[in-house]
Every structure is written in structure tokens, then in C-alpha cells.
Design a protein around this motif. Structure first.
Motif, short mmCIF file in Angstrom:
data_model
loop_
_atom_site.label_atom_id
_atom_site.label_comp_id
_atom_site.label_asym_id
_atom_site.label_seq_id
_atom_site.Cartn_x
_atom_site.Cartn_y
_atom_site.Cartn_z
N ALA A 96 -5.70 1.77 -5.93
CA ALA A 96 -5.60 3.11 -5.37
C ALA A 96 -4.47 3.87 -6.07
N ALA B 266 -3.35 7.78 -1.89
CA ALA B 266 -4.68 8.26 -2.26
C ALA B 266 -5.20 9.27 -1.25
N ASP C 153 0.84 -1.18 0.00
CA ASP C 153 0.00 0.00 0.00
C ASP C 153 0.88 1.24 0.00
N ASP D 186 -0.21 4.28 0.12
CA ASP D 186 -0.81 5.29 0.96
C ASP D 186 -0.73 6.68 0.32
N GLU E 242 -8.32 11.03 0.93
CA GLU E 242 -9.41 10.41 1.68
C GLU E 242 -10.57 10.06 0.75
N LYS F 108 -9.74 7.10 -1.37
CA LYS F 108 -9.76 5.87 -0.58
C LYS F 108 -11.18 5.38 -0.38
N GLU G 288 -12.83 1.93 -1.63
CA GLU G 288 -13.44 0.99 -0.69
C GLU G 288 -14.85 0.61 -1.13
#
Ligand code: ADP
Ligand code: MG
Length: 671
Positions: free
Chosen positions: A572, A534, A530, A532, A536, A539, A543
Motif C-alpha cells: 500500500a 492509501a 500499516d 494507513d 479508499e 486500499k 485488497e
């Protein structure tokens, strides 16, 4: 005949046959003794005004008599009395030189730089000689003595009368070796060869401080006869000339300001057999409990065998200007194995054969200091001659990366700043510090991509997606790169604060300027785990998409068959409609590139990465997949899934598992 003292016979046998492993060093030992003898006389002249010396006459002479098969080492040093002959040559392990040093140490401090110390070197002559004769006359005595021994039973000492042709009129010593007869295995005759002797003198005794002279055969053109016609061909003749073989002053003992670059380069090339100039020359002079001089070079090119197991690292080790070891490996760490150079110390404890060192504590201390020096020299080169440094790194960078990997990252702090990698953003080599300094606000990690081709890497969807966010990606093309990064785990970046920026303001308020805050930056493979990156919103969208499409993803995973991927999911990384429709990434410790590297060797390790097929939910293809799933068109879904997977593999530079099936799938699509 007088017998050798004490258990000398056994000892002598032991010594001649066991202590030395290298027969040829006998010449080094005899020349060292001759040099010591001259030193002693010279020293006497300094302290005793009745001793008149002409310094230019002081010399060591090597001569051969091929018919008699003798080799003679002569000096015009201090000589020996009958008593000294008895004591120094009749007693094994008695060193007159060590005694001399001790007696005169107080008077002269460290000035007595004598080579002898164990009282065994002389006997190495018996490795090559069946008989040794020493003819000597001590300074300020009227007598000449002859000592003779076969090195087995004992020795004789007799006075040489003035009528004897061997009688010496000046002080000094001749050591005459009658060489052993050649055997099937060993040729002792080679010690009569001019070429061989020259080589040995140059190799071991090049920096002995007195001239070592020898008759050498040379060739010259005969003068052209006056009546020579137009078709005259020059004629040559050989002649003999007394020549000084050694170069005497060791270049590493000279002040750097007294030596030209040219001279350093010549020394480097002739000593280390390279034809290119070194890119860097630097020296080290250590004082204190352990004194030594080191002169080191960074070669301009990598030797062809650098990465083979035959390559031997090491620095030349000298003790008092006499070569002890040609490659002392303990002085260099593996990652600096390319450094060439010389270390000279009168202080290292040698064992009696001088071939091995008695203890490693001193060596460890020297090696530490030397390593530091090399590191700082490389840093300096990186900062003031970037072009040369990049070339250097191309040659030797792999070894440095390997050093970090091999130390499990323990060397990362020392070596990490020496590394260079290709910046995709700036299209040039950068250091990790330069990468970190240029990071935009909010970037949390150092990103890299690993593969074997820079061009292909720069076009990879996962790389592009990180670049699109404004973050640079290091493109790593050496197989060791990712292993090195994995060992480092992170890079600790300390920003440089501009010296005067804001200083005024801070002073006015009476504050000390803030210490620059160090940043711990994780090293992240853009194709693994991941990232990390992206936002919020992104994300959340991912999801939701993942939840909404659970059925689709599990159908796709099944379609690819057992074990192909561990997961199919929404990406992502690929989040825009014009990004690639899909990519392959890896979860867990093994990246796709590592899988390739580990399985590429002669012994594939069968390592497998955990592959993830990531889908770009914004791409039009995604809607097609959803439609196929909703329409319960299993064949179409399988076709699309396989194609996407194979495509993603190809972009990663990984072979598709079944090229025929791939080609058939493409045709199906066209039909
Ligand atoms: P070391 O050199 O370690 O003292 P050697 O076995 O080489 O031991 O020599 C023993 C001793 O013999 C020397 O210490 C020195 O006193 C004496 N010696 C050897 N060669 C010579 C020489 N050429 N002239 C004068 N003395 C010598
Ligand atoms: Mg000696």
C-alpha cells in the motif's frame, strides 16, 4: 597534662581515622577556622565602637618551615582566651563558632555567615600532624597562650611570656602543625610543597572572603649590565614574594551585570579545565526556606569521555564559599550530564565531615529547580540562537534522546521539544513542533525513517512514497532515535494561535477565542506496520490484488525458504508504476533498523524483526511474476523472488544473506 574530656580519646581516634576519607581537607578546615575568627572580630567591630580595625590588614597567612617540617596557618582574628582554648579545642564537637552564631543571630539576622558548625574540623589537622600547637591571643586581652597536643592523650595549655619569641602582640591565632613522618604509603612532605599548598588553597578555599597569603618563589630577569656585549644572554634569578593565592569573591555571588562574558568564560575554563568557551552561561538565585546560588554553563564541545562510563556528571557544591564536593551528581539528571557549574548554599545540611551530605531532601529540591532552569535555558537557546542550538544538539542531543528512552517516555513532555531531526522535505534540522505545524491538511502522524545514512534514507522507496504524498519524513541516523520514538509513542502538538488573527471578529460576536486544540500525533516508522496512507480506492485495489494473487504470494514465500519473511503481499506504500518494484518492511514491535542496532553490539541479542516483502502491483515486474506463476515456471519464479528480496534488502541497507547466490542469480538473468 589535661586529658581530653569525656570519651574524647575514642572519639578523637574515630574522627581522625574514620570521618574523613580525604586527608588533604585539613587545610580547608584550618583556613575556614581562620576566616571565621577574622569574621568574628570584624563583626565585633560593627557592633562595638571601641574596636578599631583596618580592614585591609585582615588576612590569613600560610607559612612553611621545611627544616622543622612545620606548616603554620595564622590569622589576625579574634583569638582565644585560655578558657576558650579549653572549651573549644579541649572538647571535641564543641563549636565556639556555632555558639557565636547563635548568640549574634538575633542582633544581626542572617549577616553572620560563619563556616564552623560541628566543632570537629580542627581535629582533622591530626590526620597529617603528629603534634599541633596553637598560639593565640584573644582580642583586648594582654595574654598569649599556647595549646599543644599530640591528638592522642590530651593537651597542655600554658601562658607565653612576653620574652618568648612566640609571644603575640596583636590578637590572632597561629596553628602550627608538625607533620607526621613520611611512610611507604603516604608522603606528608607534600604539605610543605609550595605548589601543592597553592593547589589546595585554590581548590577548596578559593572563595574564602579574606586573602590567604603565602610566600611564593618567582623568577625574574636580572637587569642587563651596562657593559653587556652584543652576545648578552639574559640571566634569571629567583626571589620570594608574598602572594594572595585565593580569588576571594565568588563570581556566582556577583550580579550578572557586574561580570563580563569574558570573566565568566575565564572562570569556566579554569574551573572546569576546558579550552573552549561555553556556549551558554546562566545563573539561578533561589530564596526562601532553602537559599542558594547556582551558576551554570553549557560547554561548547563534548568532552571526549562523555559517553564512556568514566565520565562523572555533577555540579560543584559549595557551602558558604567553601568547596564541599567537586562533583555532586545528585544535582543533575543524566540527560543533562554535560552541564557544568557551581551551586552554593549556606543551608545545605552537611554531615560532620562535610564530605557527604546529611540528607537528600534539600538536594532533590535544588535538583528539580536546576533541571527546570536548564530546560528553559535550552528552549531559549533553541528559539533565539538556532545555529548555536544545532551545534549544541549535535554535541549533546544523543543524551537527551537517551533520557526519553530511559524514562520509558515519562520525560517526553519535558524533553520532546528539545529534539531536532533532519527533515527530508526541507533539508534542515527541525523540531517536532515545526514538523507538526507544517503538516498538510489530513496528515495524521509524524513519519520517520531510521538508518545510518541520511543520503541513502532519502532515496529509499518507502521514504519516497510518503514524500510523494506531500508528507515530510524525518530522517533519523542515530541508533537511539527509534528507541526514543518508541518510548514517546506520540507527540502532543499544541498549535500556536496567531495573537491577532480573527480576534476582532471574535470580539464583535462576544466570543472568547477558541483554545488551540492539541493534536496527538503518532510517531510512525515508514518501513513498519500499516501506515494507513492509501486512499479508499487504493486500499480496495490492494485488497483485490492480494486476494487474486494468493497462490503467487504463498509460492514466493515458500521460494524464499523457512523464516525469511512472514508474509509476501501487495504494497500500500508503493503504488505507482515508477516506484520501486518491491520493498521490505517490518510487522510488530521490532523494526528493521532496530534489529540492526540491537544485533550490532558486542553482545548480539539475536532479535529478529518480522519481515514482509511488499510488491508494487503497478510495476511491470509484477506482471512478470504473475506470468511465471501462471506458466507454472517454478524456477523462474524462484529466481525473480530471490532477486527482488535481495534488492529490497540492499535498499534497506541490510546485507543479503548469500551474496554469492545473489551474484549467480544476476548472471542467470543476463544469460
Ligand atoms: P567548627 O569550626 O565547626 O566550630 P572546629 O573544630 O573547626 O569546629 O573548631 C572548634 C572551635 O575552635 C571553633 O568553633 C572556634 O571557636 C575555635 N577555633 C578554632 N580555630 C580558631 C582560630 N583560628 N581562631 C579562633 N578560634 C578558633
Ligand atoms: Mg571549623
Amino acid at each position: 597534662m589535661r586529658k581530653f574530656k569525656t570519651e574524647s580519646k575514642k572519639l578523637l581516634d574515630l574522627m581522625i581515622n574514620s570521618i574523613y576519607t580525604n586527608r588533604e581537607i585539613f587545610l580547608r578546615e584550618l583556613i575556614s577556622n581562620a576566616s571565621d575568627a577574622i569574621d568574628k572580630l570584624y563583626f565585633k567591630s560593627l557592633t562595638d565602637s571601641t574596636v578599631a580595625l583596618n580592614q585591609d590588614d585582615l588576612a590569613i597567612r600560610i607559612s612553611v618551615d621545611k627544616d622543622a617540617r612545620t606548616l603554620t596557618v595564622s590569622d589576625n582574628g579574634i583569638g582565644m582566651t585560655a578558657e576558650e582554648l579549653e572549651r573549644n579545642l579541649g572538647t571535641i564537637a564543641h563549636s565556639g563558632s556555632e555558639e557565636f552564631k547563635a548568640e549574634n543571630a538575633e542582633a544581626q539576622g542572617d549577616a553572620v555567615d560563619i563556616i564552623g558548625r560541628f566543632g570537629v574540623g580542627f581535629y582533622s589537622a591530626f590526620m597529617v600532624a603528629k603534634e599541633v600547637t596553637v598560639v593565640t591571643r584573644a582580642y583586648a586581652t594582654g595574654q598569649t597562650y599556647r595549646w599543644t597536643s599530640d591528638g592522642v592523650e590530651g593537651y597542655t595549655i600554658e601562658e607565653v611570656p612576653a620574652t618568648d619569641p612566640a609571644y603575640k602582640f596583636e590578637s590572632g591565632t597561629d596553628v602550627i602543625l608538625t607533620l607526621k613522618d613520611d611512610t611507604d604509603d603516604v608522603s606528608y612532605d607534600e604539605y610543605l610543597s609550595e605548589w601543592q599548598l597553592k593547589d589546595l588553597i585554590k581548590r577548596y578555599s578559593n572563595y574564602v572572603r579574606y586573602p590567604v597569603k603565602m610566600m611564593v618563589t618567582k623568577s625574574r630577569q636580572k637587569p642587563k649590565p651596562e657593559d653587556a656585549g652584543d652576545d648578552y644572554q639574559p640571566e634569571y634569578e629567583s626571589y620570594e614574594e608574598l602572594e594572595t593565592i585565593n580569588s576571594m569573591t565568588p563570581i556566582w555571588k556577583k550580579k550578572a551585570s557586574e561580570v563580563t562574558d569574558e570573566e565568566y568564560h575565564e572562570f569556566y575554563k579554569s574551573t572546569f579545565h576546558d579550552y573552549t568557551d561555553p556556549v551558554r552561561t546562566f545563573s539561578l538565585h533561589a530564596e526562601g526556606a532553602l537559599e542558594y546560588d547556582a551558576l551554570m554553563f553549557i560547554p561548547g564541545r563534548a568532552p571526549f569521555d562523555l559517553y564512556s562510563k568514566d565520565y562523572e556528571k555533577g555540579l560543584e557544591l559549595y557551602s558558604s564559599n567553601v568547596l564541599i564536593m567537586e562533583k555532586c551528581a545528585d544535582l543533575l539528571p543524566d540527560y543533562y550530564n554535560f552541564v557544568r557549574g557551581v551551586v552554593d548554599s549556606a543551608d545545605v545540611h552537611l554531615n560532620i565531615s562535610r564530605e557527604t551530605l546529611q540528607q537528600t531532601r534539600q538536594l532533590t529540591a535544588m535538583a528539580k529547580r536546576i533541571e527546570k532552569k536548564i530546560t528553559s535555558e535550552l528552549e531559549r537557546m533553541r528559539d533565539d540562537d538556532r545555529e548555536a542550538y544545532e551545534k549544541f544538539f549535535e554535541n549533546f542531543g544523543r543524551g537527551i534522546k537517551y533520557g526519553i528512552y530511559q524514562s520509558y517516555g515519562m520525560k517526553a513532555a519535558e524533553l520532546g521539544d528539545l529534539l531536532l531531526f533532519w527533515s527530508a522535505k526541507n533539508e534542515k534540522m527541525v523540531t517536532l513542533a515545526e514538523y507538526a505545524a507544517a503538516m498538510p491538511e489530513g496528515q495524521k502522524a509524524i513519519y520517520f525513517a531510521a538508518g545510518d545514512d541520511r543520503d541513502r534514507l532519502s532515496k529509499m522507496p518507502v521514504v519516497k512514497s510518503v514524500l510523494d504524498r506531500g508528507y515530510d519524513v524525518l530522517l533519523c541516523t542515530q541508533d537511539v532515535d527509534e528507541f526514543c520514538f518508541q518510548a514517546m509513542r506520540e507527540y502532543v502538538f499544541t498549535p500556536v494561535v496567531e495573537a491577532d488573527a480573527g480576534a476582532e471578529g471574535a470580539e464583535a460576536e462576544g466570543e472568547t477565542p477558541a483554545e488551540p486544540e492539541e493534536k496527538r500525533l503518532e510517531l510512525k516508522n515508514v518501513a513498519s506496520g500499516d501506515l494507513d496512507l492509501a486512499t479508499e480506492d487504493e486500499k480496495k485495489a490492494a485488497e483485490e490484488a492480494a486476494k487474486a494473487n494468493e497462490g503467487l504470494f504463498s509460492a514466493m514465500k515458500d521460494a524464499l525458504g523457512e523464516g525469511a519473511v512472514t508474509k509476501v503481499t501487495v504494497s500500500a506504500r508503493l503504488t505507482a508504476a515508477d516506484d520501486a518494484p518491491a520493498c521490505i518492511t517490518a510487522e510488530g514491535p521490532v523494526s528493521l533498523e532496530m534489529e540492526k542496532v540491537l544485533n550490532a553490539g558486542p553482545m548480539p541479542e539475536g532479535v529478529k524483526s518480522q519481515r514482509v516483502l511488499e510488491l508494487n502491483a503497478q510495476h511491470p515486474v509484477f506482471a512478470k511474476l504473475q506470468a511465471a506463476q501462471e506458466g507454472e515456471d517454478a524456477d523462474k519464479l524462484k529466481l525473480y523472488t530471490e532477486l527482488l528480496y535481495d534488492q529490497a534488502l540492499l535498499m534497506e541497507g541490510i546485507d543479503v544473506p548469500d551474496p554469492v547466490a545473489f551474484a549467480q542469480n544476476v548472471c542467470k538473468l543476463m544469460a
